[in-house]
Design a protein around this motif. Structure first.
Motif, PDB file in Angstrom:
ATOM      1  N   ALA A 178       0.857  -1.190   0.000  1.00 29.30           N
ATOM      2  CA  ALA A 178       0.000   0.000   0.000  1.00 29.30           C
ATOM      3  C   ALA A 178       0.886   1.231   0.000  1.00 29.30           C
ATOM      4  O   ALA A 178       1.875   1.295   0.746  1.00 29.30           O
ATOM      5  CB  ALA A 178      -0.915   0.011   1.218  1.00 29.30           C
ATOM      6  N   ARG A 179       0.553   2.184  -0.848  1.00 30.16           N
ATOM      7  CA  ARG A 179       1.355   3.411  -0.963  1.00 30.16           C
ATOM      8  C   ARG A 179       0.429   4.619  -0.928  1.00 30.16           C
ATOM      9  O   ARG A 179      -0.206   4.958  -1.942  1.00 30.16           O
ATOM     10  CB  ARG A 179       2.167   3.417  -2.251  1.00 30.16           C
ATOM     11  N   PRO A 180       0.336   5.311   0.203  1.00 33.11           N
ATOM     12  CA  PRO A 180      -0.453   6.549   0.233  1.00 33.11           C
ATOM     13  C   PRO A 180       0.319   7.693  -0.418  1.00 33.11           C
ATOM     14  O   PRO A 180       1.539   7.818  -0.238  1.00 33.11           O
ATOM     15  CB  PRO A 180      -0.645   6.808   1.726  1.00 33.11           C
ATOM     16  N   VAL A 181      -0.357   8.497  -1.185  1.00 27.37           N
ATOM     17  CA  VAL A 181       0.227   9.727  -1.713  1.00 27.37           C
ATOM     18  C   VAL A 181      -0.114  10.828  -0.720  1.00 27.37           C
ATOM     19  O   VAL A 181      -1.286  11.166  -0.523  1.00 27.37           O
ATOM     20  CB  VAL A 181      -0.325  10.066  -3.107  1.00 27.37           C
ATOM     21  N   VAL A 182       0.903  11.351  -0.057  1.00 25.62           N
ATOM     22  CA  VAL A 182       0.719  12.345   1.004  1.00 25.62           C
ATOM     23  C   VAL A 182       1.450  13.628   0.630  1.00 25.62           C
ATOM     24  O   VAL A 182       2.633  13.582   0.264  1.00 25.62           O
ATOM     25  CB  VAL A 182       1.239  11.821   2.358  1.00 25.62           C
ATOM     26  N   GLN A 183       0.747  14.744   0.730  1.00 25.49           N
ATOM     27  CA  GLN A 183       1.357  16.056   0.478  1.00 25.49           C
ATOM     28  C   GLN A 183       0.988  17.012   1.611  1.00 25.49           C
ATOM     29  O   GLN A 183      -0.155  17.012   2.088  1.00 25.49           O
ATOM     30  CB  GLN A 183       0.889  16.614  -0.871  1.00 25.49           C
ATOM     31  N   MET A 184       1.966  17.815   2.053  1.00 22.59           N
ATOM     32  CA  MET A 184       1.760  18.802   3.122  1.00 22.59           C
ATOM     33  C   MET A 184       2.377  20.136   2.724  1.00 22.59           C
ATOM     34  O   MET A 184       3.362  20.177   1.992  1.00 22.59           O
ATOM     35  CB  MET A 184       2.416  18.345   4.429  1.00 22.59           C
ATOM     36  N   ASN A 185       1.798  21.188   3.281  1.00 24.93           N
ATOM     37  CA  ASN A 185       2.295  22.532   3.003  1.00 24.93           C
ATOM     38  C   ASN A 185       1.925  23.426   4.176  1.00 24.93           C
ATOM     39  O   ASN A 185       0.770  23.438   4.609  1.00 24.93           O
ATOM     40  CB  ASN A 185       1.663  23.059   1.709  1.00 24.93           C
ATOM     41  N   GLY A 186       2.895  24.159   4.715  1.00 23.79           N
ATOM     42  CA  GLY A 186       2.611  25.053   5.843  1.00 23.79           C
ATOM     43  C   GLY A 186       3.880  25.677   6.384  1.00 23.79           C
ATOM     44  O   GLY A 186       4.890  25.788   5.673  1.00 23.79           O
ATOM     45  N   TYR A 187       3.850  26.084   7.650  1.00 23.71           N
ATOM     46  CA  TYR A 187       5.051  26.624   8.292  1.00 23.71           C
ATOM     47  C   TYR A 187       5.013  26.312   9.781  1.00 23.71           C
ATOM     48  O   TYR A 187       3.969  25.988  10.352  1.00 23.71           O
ATOM     49  CB  TYR A 187       5.193  28.135   8.062  1.00 23.71           C
ATOM     50  N   TRP A 188       6.177  26.409  10.406  1.00 18.59           N
ATOM     51  CA  TRP A 188       6.286  26.236  11.852  1.00 18.59           C
ATOM     52  C   TRP A 188       6.998  27.439  12.450  1.00 18.59           C
ATOM     53  O   TRP A 188       7.722  28.161  11.764  1.00 18.59           O
ATOM     54  CB  TRP A 188       7.041  24.946  12.209  1.00 18.59           C
ATOM     55  N   MET A 189       6.811  27.647  13.747  1.00 19.55           N
ATOM     56  CA  MET A 189       7.476  28.755  14.429  1.00 19.55           C
ATOM     57  C   MET A 189       7.681  28.412  15.893  1.00 19.55           C
ATOM     58  O   MET A 189       6.801  27.854  16.551  1.00 19.55           O
ATOM     59  CB  MET A 189       6.661  30.040  14.322  1.00 19.55           C
ATOM     60  N   LEU A 190       8.848  28.736  16.406  1.00 24.39           N
ATOM     61  CA  LEU A 190       9.167  28.640  17.823  1.00 24.39           C
ATOM     62  C   LEU A 190       9.762  29.973  18.248  1.00 24.39           C
ATOM     63  O   LEU A 190      10.704  30.463  17.630  1.00 24.39           O
ATOM     64  CB  LEU A 190      10.188  27.526  18.082  1.00 24.39           C
ATOM     65  N   ASP A 245       7.294  21.809   3.404  1.00 27.45           N
ATOM     66  CA  ASP A 245       6.370  21.039   2.584  1.00 27.45           C
ATOM     67  C   ASP A 245       6.892  19.628   2.477  1.00 27.45           C
ATOM     68  O   ASP A 245       8.086  19.370   2.672  1.00 27.45           O
ATOM     69  CB  ASP A 245       6.182  21.667   1.198  1.00 27.45           C
ATOM     70  N   PHE A 246       5.991  18.707   2.185  1.00 31.03           N
ATOM     71  CA  PHE A 246       6.330  17.296   2.055  1.00 31.03           C
ATOM     72  C   PHE A 246       5.512  16.717   0.916  1.00 31.03           C
ATOM     73  O   PHE A 246       4.324  17.011   0.774  1.00 31.03           O
ATOM     74  CB  PHE A 246       6.027  16.547   3.352  1.00 31.03           C
ATOM     75  N   ASP A 247       6.165  15.890   0.092  1.00 28.13           N
ATOM     76  CA  ASP A 247       5.503  15.236  -1.034  1.00 28.13           C
ATOM     77  C   ASP A 247       6.036  13.811  -1.104  1.00 28.13           C
ATOM     78  O   ASP A 247       7.186  13.597  -1.482  1.00 28.13           O
ATOM     79  CB  ASP A 247       5.789  16.005  -2.324  1.00 28.13           C
ATOM     80  N   PHE A 293      -3.607  27.622   0.533  1.00 29.04           N
ATOM     81  CA  PHE A 293      -2.552  26.792  -0.047  1.00 29.04           C
ATOM     82  C   PHE A 293      -1.790  26.013   1.020  1.00 29.04           C
ATOM     83  O   PHE A 293      -0.760  25.413   0.723  1.00 29.04           O
ATOM     84  CB  PHE A 293      -1.598  27.665  -0.862  1.00 29.04           C
ATOM     85  N   PHE A 294      -2.262  26.037   2.280  1.00 29.27           N
ATOM     86  CA  PHE A 294      -1.709  25.205   3.333  1.00 29.27           C
ATOM     87  C   PHE A 294      -2.628  23.995   3.508  1.00 29.27           C
ATOM     88  O   PHE A 294      -3.857  24.148   3.502  1.00 29.27           O
ATOM     89  CB  PHE A 294      -1.619  25.962   4.659  1.00 29.27           C
ATOM     90  N   TYR A 295      -2.053  22.806   3.723  1.00 23.67           N
ATOM     91  CA  TYR A 295      -2.916  21.626   3.800  1.00 23.67           C
ATOM     92  C   TYR A 295      -2.131  20.382   4.182  1.00 23.67           C
ATOM     93  O   TYR A 295      -0.896  20.343   4.126  1.00 23.67           O
ATOM     94  CB  TYR A 295      -3.577  21.359   2.439  1.00 23.67           C
TER      95      TYR A 295
END
Length: 320
Positions: A178-190, A245-247, A293-295
């Motif tokens: 099984a291979r999920p296609v996963v995409q992420m987009n956003g930002y982090w802050m500390l 981001d992650f793809d 466009f974040f998700y």
């Protein structure tokens, strides 16, 4: 008998009382300190807004890149299936291809819905926040998790979870991929504010975050497989904030191999978990929500069999 929540509230009140008494003994005016903290918080919010605006601009370009990546991946997968249909209804694997091939994915699982969950700690103060929303016509979720602390909120943590559910029917007992296609987009802050005092280990400033993907499988409602991947963790010594981001098509293959029972429906959950924590004047957040466009997106889940499997699924011969 006092409840657990009551005891936690009393411990929190005792902690605040102790801080105020220590400030007086140190000849520090608590009211002036509170005003300083409030002024700093206003400046922080203003700068954060400007920072978020910059990440939103970059996020638009990232979303376009993700779309091109998904379209290219689908074209390649379709071409493999076309080759199989013209060569005997199974995916052709030559000796050279077999050496490099791990799995073949001629099928796409049915998407069956989504759900979400948020967790906040503590139950008092304004420190933690978390939210999840879904797009109405896409396998897309938008998540936010934030933890803000000050003299009034000694420690806070927040978790936002969103998952999509897929299913397929393995035709026979065996090992499946099984291979999920996963995409992420956003930002982090500390961001480190001014801690009230750091005279003991419990008052040291601490903050951090984690973004992970979890995949779980069930057959007849019984768990058969569970794994997770850390996509992002902090703090980072390089910066206090960054877009990310992650793809999975190009960054990291999230495919798995699982032994399944034939003829039993297999349900697959693909989940994103965003966690943040902070204490003593610290601020932490993961934002995959404040821009269209974040998700976190799982456009599809592909499945098939290992290339070395004795059982090869005929193309078009299994549902899903």
């Amino acid at each position: 008998m006092a409840s657990l929540a009551d005891v936690h509230d009393k411990l929190h009140a005792l902690r605040q009382q102790t801080l105020r008494q220590r400030l007086r003994l140190s000849r520090i005016d608590p009211a002036s300190l509170q005003k300083l903290d409030g002024d700093q918080q206003k400046q922080f919010q203003k700068l954060e807004k400007a920072l978020r605006g910059q990440y939103r601009k970059a996020g638009k370009a990232t979303a376009k890149r993700h779309l091109r990546s998904l379209q290219r991946s689908r074209r390649i997968n379709a071409s493999h299936i076309d080759q199989a249909l013209h060569s005997g209804a199974t995916l052709p694997v030559t000796a050279v291809q077999r050496f490099f091939c791990r799995c073949q994915y001629p099928h796409t699982a049915e998407e069956e819905g989504h759900d979400q969950e948020t967790e906040l700690s503590p139950g008092y103060g304004e420190g933690p926040s978390a939210a999840v929303s879904f797009s109405s016509n896409e396998n897309k979720a938008q998540l936010f998790a934030g933890a803000d602390t000050s003299a009034d909120v000694v420690a806070a943590s927040a978790t936002a979870k969103a998952w999509f559910r897929f299913s397929f029917m393995p035709p026979a007992d065996g090992t499946y991929c099984a291979r999920p296609v996963v995409q992420m987009n956003g930002y982090w802050m500390l961001w480190a504010g001014a801690a009230v005092e750091c005279t003991e280990y419990a008052s040291l400033p601490i903050f951090g975050f984690r973004v992970s993907v979890r995949l779980a499988m069930e057959q007849l409602s019984d768990p058969v497989f569970n794994t997770s991947w850390d996509i992002l963790t902090g703090p980072s010594s390089a910066s206090f904030s960054a877009g990310f981001d992650f793809d999975s098509v190009v960054d990291d293959d999230l495919s798995v191999e699982v032994d399944l029972v034939g003829g039993d429906q297999t349900v697959v959950f693909v989940e994103c978990v965003a966690e943040v924590y902070a204490n003593n004047g610290m601020h932490s957040r993961v934002d995959m929500q404040s821009s269209p466009f974040f998700y976190f997106s799982v456009p599809e889940l592909r499945w098939g069999t290992p290339c070395f499997s004795r059982f090869v699924i005929p193309v078009g011969g299994a549902g899903g």
